[in-house]
Write an enzyme that holds these catalytic residues in place. Structure first.
Site, PDB file in Angstrom:
ATOM      1  N   HIS A  84       0.745  -1.133   0.021  1.00  0.00           N
ATOM      2  CA  HIS A  84      -0.146  -0.065  -0.071  1.00  0.00           C
ATOM      3  C   HIS A  84       0.930   1.241   0.164  1.00  0.00           C
ATOM      4  O   HIS A  84       0.383   2.321   0.451  1.00  0.00           O
ATOM      5  CB  HIS A  84      -0.861   0.045   1.255  1.00  0.00           C
ATOM      6  CG  HIS A  84      -2.069  -1.032   1.174  1.00  0.00           C
ATOM      7  ND1 HIS A  84      -2.786  -1.280   2.149  1.00  0.00           N
ATOM      8  CD2 HIS A  84      -2.602  -2.040   0.127  1.00  0.00           C
ATOM      9  CE1 HIS A  84      -3.596  -2.350   1.658  1.00  0.00           C
ATOM     10  NE2 HIS A  84      -3.187  -2.603   0.539  1.00  0.00           N
ATOM     11  N   CYS A 136       5.156  19.841 -13.202  1.00  0.00           N
ATOM     12  CA  CYS A 136       3.566  20.229 -13.814  1.00  0.00           C
ATOM     13  C   CYS A 136       3.055  21.004 -12.887  1.00  0.00           C
ATOM     14  O   CYS A 136       2.127  21.778 -13.638  1.00  0.00           O
ATOM     15  CB  CYS A 136       2.958  19.045 -14.516  1.00  0.00           C
ATOM     16  SG  CYS A 136       2.154  18.377 -12.939  1.00  0.00           S
ATOM     17  N   GLY A 174      -1.387 -10.133  12.092  1.00  0.00           N
ATOM     18  CA  GLY A 174      -1.884  -8.738  12.635  1.00  0.00           C
ATOM     19  C   GLY A 174      -2.500  -8.115  11.532  1.00  0.00           C
ATOM     20  O   GLY A 174      -2.423  -6.690  11.346  1.00  0.00           O
ATOM     21  N   SER A 195      -6.475  -7.827   9.582  1.00  0.00           N
ATOM     22  CA  SER A 195      -8.057  -8.366   9.757  1.00  0.00           C
ATOM     23  C   SER A 195      -8.557  -8.996   8.543  1.00  0.00           C
ATOM     24  O   SER A 195      -9.739  -9.412   8.593  1.00  0.00           O
ATOM     25  CB  SER A 195      -8.907  -7.039   9.895  1.00  0.00           C
ATOM     26  OG  SER A 195      -8.550  -6.177   9.082  1.00  0.00           O
ATOM     27  N   PRO A 199      -4.658 -11.612  17.857  1.00  0.00           N
ATOM     28  CA  PRO A 199      -5.100 -11.836  19.205  1.00  0.00           C
ATOM     29  C   PRO A 199      -6.557 -11.901  18.892  1.00  0.00           C
ATOM     30  O   PRO A 199      -7.152 -12.630  19.899  1.00  0.00           O
ATOM     31  CB  PRO A 199      -4.883 -10.767  20.060  1.00  0.00           C
ATOM     32  CG  PRO A 199      -3.890  -9.769  19.326  1.00  0.00           C
ATOM     33  CD  PRO A 199      -3.761 -10.399  17.775  1.00  0.00           C
TER      34      PRO A 199
HETATM   35  N1  APR Z   1      -0.423  -8.320  17.319  1.00  0.00           N
HETATM   36  C1  APR Z   1      -1.082  -9.055  16.206  1.00  0.00           C
HETATM   37  N2  APR Z   1      -2.161  -8.581  15.720  1.00  0.00           N
HETATM   38  C2  APR Z   1      -2.638  -7.530  16.492  1.00  0.00           C
HETATM   39  C3  APR Z   1      -2.190  -6.726  17.471  1.00  0.00           C
HETATM   40  C4  APR Z   1      -0.986  -7.398  18.070  1.00  0.00           C
HETATM   41  N3  APR Z   1      -0.527  -6.904  18.902  1.00  0.00           N
HETATM   42  N4  APR Z   1      -3.132  -6.125  17.859  1.00  0.00           N
HETATM   43  C5  APR Z   1      -3.931  -5.879  17.014  1.00  0.00           C
HETATM   44  N5  APR Z   1      -3.902  -6.706  16.161  1.00  0.00           N
HETATM   45  C6  APR Z   1      -4.659  -7.216  14.987  1.00  0.00           C
HETATM   46  C7  APR Z   1      -6.226  -6.809  14.990  1.00  0.00           C
HETATM   47  O1  APR Z   1      -6.901  -7.920  15.921  1.00  0.00           O
HETATM   48  C8  APR Z   1      -6.690  -6.904  13.582  1.00  0.00           C
HETATM   49  O2  APR Z   1      -7.185  -8.026  13.140  1.00  0.00           O
HETATM   50  O3  APR Z   1      -4.420  -6.309  13.870  1.00  0.00           O
HETATM   51  C9  APR Z   1      -5.545  -6.249  13.007  1.00  0.00           C
HETATM   52  C10 APR Z   1      -5.334  -5.034  12.522  1.00  0.00           C
HETATM   53  O4  APR Z   1      -6.590  -4.843  11.405  1.00  0.00           O
HETATM   54  P1  APR Z   1      -6.917  -3.467  10.758  1.00  0.00           P
HETATM   55  O5  APR Z   1      -6.973  -2.205  11.638  1.00  0.00           O
HETATM   56  O6  APR Z   1      -8.227  -3.650  10.009  1.00  0.00           O
HETATM   57  O7  APR Z   1      -5.606  -3.405   9.613  1.00  0.00           O
HETATM   58  P2  APR Z   1      -5.049  -4.114   8.363  1.00  0.00           P
HETATM   59  O8  APR Z   1      -5.783  -5.121   8.369  1.00  0.00           O
HETATM   60  O9  APR Z   1      -3.763  -3.935   8.144  1.00  0.00           O
HETATM   61  O10 APR Z   1      -5.993  -3.131   7.479  1.00  0.00           O
HETATM   62  C11 APR Z   1      -5.650  -3.416   5.955  1.00  0.00           C
HETATM   63  O11 APR Z   1      -6.769  -1.477   5.441  1.00  0.00           O
HETATM   64  O12 APR Z   1      -7.674   0.569   5.378  1.00  0.00           O
HETATM   65  C12 APR Z   1      -6.785  -0.414   4.774  1.00  0.00           C
HETATM   66  O13 APR Z   1      -4.859   0.564   3.653  1.00  0.00           O
HETATM   67  C13 APR Z   1      -5.403   0.034   4.922  1.00  0.00           C
HETATM   68  O14 APR Z   1      -3.405  -1.142   5.007  1.00  0.00           O
HETATM   69  C14 APR Z   1      -4.816  -1.181   5.661  1.00  0.00           C
HETATM   70  C15 APR Z   1      -5.836  -1.973   4.981  1.00  0.00           C
END
Ligand code: APR
Length: 236
Positions: free
Chosen positions: A102, A133, A170, A172, A197
């Site tokens: 990203h 530009c 880490g 979602s 988690p």
């Molecule tokens: N260790 C592992 N996982 C963790 C921890 C931790 N300490 N703390 C939180 N999490 C998990 C949460 O449970 C959740 O499932 O990290 C995940 C974060 O999810 P999102 O906030 O949805 O982030 P992500 O999956 O990276 O989002 C993907 O979405 O909006 C777009 O471009 C944006 O790159 C981003 C993409």
């Protein structure tokens, strides 16, 4: 292959993407700010949000999870790390074979001609103008509704199609095409491991779901692998 998301940086103090935004930004949803339409409608506000995020990331450091992944790369030379994070912390931790799917918060390019715009000062309260530009300079991240840069997508798909182990850490697993990489890996017989988690869309398909923070799990994994290597002398 390793796919990481915002959770890997959570233990460094970077709020995950879907956590509530704080302070000034609590009334906005990221989906409202991270689009080309939002930037065109109100470039100063969107740029200010990215400046706020840059400030935040500049004050934190890679955590034990980032460092363990960088060390894993030297133990497993065939490993490819794909990150959805734009904070640059994997690179700072020492990961080299990395696809920033990203983009990166600290890269910028022109909205009009797509020319890279290096050397934007920090802080920079308003979006600067392109030297080539005169168009507005925008953050070098992939916004909602935008395509992943072709080379990144091609390399990530190749890694997913050829890996024997896919680790989702880490994330979602809600945002495509990154989330779809796990299904590709699985369809070619790769084992799926999840470190998170909380349960996600992927959990029920995973061969192993380790429900704990990545900063705790990854150093243990790295150490276990190093011990196995010493015992067997193998690279597999
Ligand atoms: N260790 C592992 N996982 C963790 C921890 C931790 N300490 N703390 C939180 N999490 C998990 C949460 O449970 C959740 O499932 O990290 C995940 C974060 O999810 P999102 O906030 O949805 O982030 P992500 O999956 O990276 O989002 C993907 O979405 O909006 C777009 O471009 C944006 O790159 C981003 C993409």
């Amino acid at each position: 292959m390793v796919l990481t998301g915002a959770g890997v940086s959570a233990e460094s103090g970077v709020p995950t993407f879907r956590d509530a935004q704080t302070g000034l930004w609590s009334r906005f949803r990221p989906e409202q700010l991270a689009t080309v339409g939002a930037f065109v409608a109100d470039p100063d506000t969107v740029w200010a949000w990215y400046e706020w995020r840059r400030d935040l990331v500049e004050q934190v450091a890679p955590n034990a999870g980032h460092l363990a992944l960088a060390e894993l790369e030297s133990l497993v030379p065939a490993m490819t790390l794909v990150t959805q994070n734009v904070d640059g912390l994997h690179r700072l931790a020492g990961s080299r074979k990395i696809i920033e799917f990203h983009g990166n918060l600290f890269d910028n390019h022109c909205l009009e001609c797509a020319c890279p715009a290096p050397g934007v000062p920090r802080p920079c309260p308003k979006p600067p103008r392109c030297h080539a530009c005169g168009g507005l300079v925008r953050p070098g991240v992939v916004w909602f509704g935008e395509a992943i840069p072709a080379l990144s997508l091609e390399r990530a798909v190749q890694a997913a199609d050829s890996c024997d182990l896919f680790m989702s850490i880490g994330t979602s697993m809600l945002v495509h095409p990154a989330a779809g990489l796990a299904a590709r890996a699985r369809s070619t017989g790769a084992a799926l491991v999840e470190i998170n988690p909380e349960p996600t869309e992927l959990t029920r398909f995973a061969d192993f779901a380790i429900q704990a923070p990545s900063g705790h799990v990854l150093p243990v994994l790295r150490q276990a692998l190093a011990i196995c290597r010493r015992r067997t002398g193998s690279n597999h």
